[in-house]
Design an enzyme around this catalytic site. Sequence first.
Site, PDB file in Angstrom:
ATOM      1  N   ARG A 174       0.858  -1.184   0.000  1.00 22.55           N
ATOM      2  CA  ARG A 174       0.000   0.000   0.000  1.00 22.55           C
ATOM      3  C   ARG A 174       0.896   1.237   0.000  1.00 22.55           C
ATOM      4  O   ARG A 174       1.457   1.606   1.022  1.00 22.55           O
ATOM      5  CB  ARG A 174      -0.898  -0.036   1.241  1.00 22.55           C
ATOM      6  N   HIS A 217      -3.512   4.323   4.870  1.00 19.87           N
ATOM      7  CA  HIS A 217      -4.686   3.448   4.933  1.00 19.87           C
ATOM      8  C   HIS A 217      -5.911   4.159   4.362  1.00 19.87           C
ATOM      9  O   HIS A 217      -6.633   3.608   3.538  1.00 19.87           O
ATOM     10  CB  HIS A 217      -4.928   3.042   6.383  1.00 19.87           C
ATOM     11  N   TYR A 222       4.046   4.495  11.607  1.00 18.81           N
ATOM     12  CA  TYR A 222       4.318   3.064  11.741  1.00 18.81           C
ATOM     13  C   TYR A 222       5.162   2.481  10.609  1.00 18.81           C
ATOM     14  O   TYR A 222       5.425   1.273  10.595  1.00 18.81           O
ATOM     15  CB  TYR A 222       3.016   2.264  11.864  1.00 18.81           C
TER      16      TYR A 222
END
Length: 378
Positions: free
Chosen positions: A274, A278, A287
């Site tokens: 990705r 998100h 993260y």
Amino acid sequence: MTVQELPGAGASHRVTPPPAWRPRTEAAPLLPDPEPYRVLGTAAAEHLDPALMRRYYAALVRGRRYNAQATALTRQGRLAVYPSTVGQEAAEIAAALVLEEQDWLFPSYRDTLAAVARGLDPVQALTLLRGDWHTGYDPRELRIAPLCTPLATQLPHAVGVAHAARLRGDEVVALAMVGDGGTSEGDFHEALNFAAVWQAPVVFLVQNNGFAISVPLAKQTAAPTLAHKAVGYGMPGRLVDGNDAAALHEVLTEAVKRARSGGGPTLIEAVTYRMEAHTNADDATRYRSDSEVEAWKAHDPLELLERELTARGWLDESGVREARDAAEAMAADLRERMNAEPVLDPMDLFAHVYAEQTGRLREQAAMLRAELEAEGDA
């Protein structure tokens, strides 16, 4: 079968079922390859269909532009949220292109691009994310199930549709899409278990994009790969490079053909990444590192395919320009129609809840109608 000798005189025997520990199927044929299957950049690429790969290229260019335009719409307040699939376009496109007209696609909330690639109007694909209407489209028209926001709940639905179709004698395959995070849900287990026991014509496509929001895969499972989970249910597991459009087409086509011919379900793990957050509400820098993202950009699915086609003389500058012009036209149309204010009717809240409205719903509808009329008089 085992033979058990009965106690007593003579040589009396009886046939018994196999013991519970005995394997029902051989595990070896179900195991995935140790490395993700690839075609682009290998000798196998010379056998590709140039026309098919150019079709994939045009769809990937369109998909990348669709992602960019939808993300821009969130910043303009035209969408409430948008889960981008930048970097995952190859899996999205392949999931749509390998299906026949009678087949069903069961997408997750991130798979708007797969729905668009199957023929859904881009505006209708974004209607749910706009907070307008229920699904935004008629699922039966193109056989695309509603975009599923709860994780993995679409998987048992796919099994049910596929099993019912087989009982009717219809040659229907259901392709169910889920992310790596969804494989940690109970619905994933239930769907795969039922699909394998019933030998339902289902293909499960897991897009392993590295993170379930902020949770890395290593904190979800200790399995060698997600594809290995297939063995525990008694179905084949395939591991494929999720950024290799040609490899995805081959693996998915094979799984769909197997399902349609009565061979049962397949679990496919597409290893991808990705590239973006998100959703627009997420801060991915908390993260993961920029260097990790940059490393994956070198394996961009669009660039991989463009480089292969160009090197083989199957794509020239005019072909690139044609694909980009078509993508820009789609983006312009999407932008124009999404900028129009939707016409909303509050009474739609009570439509399509039940085939026949309950007494409670009729009371609530009457109360809202009275309030709206009072506001209009004021």
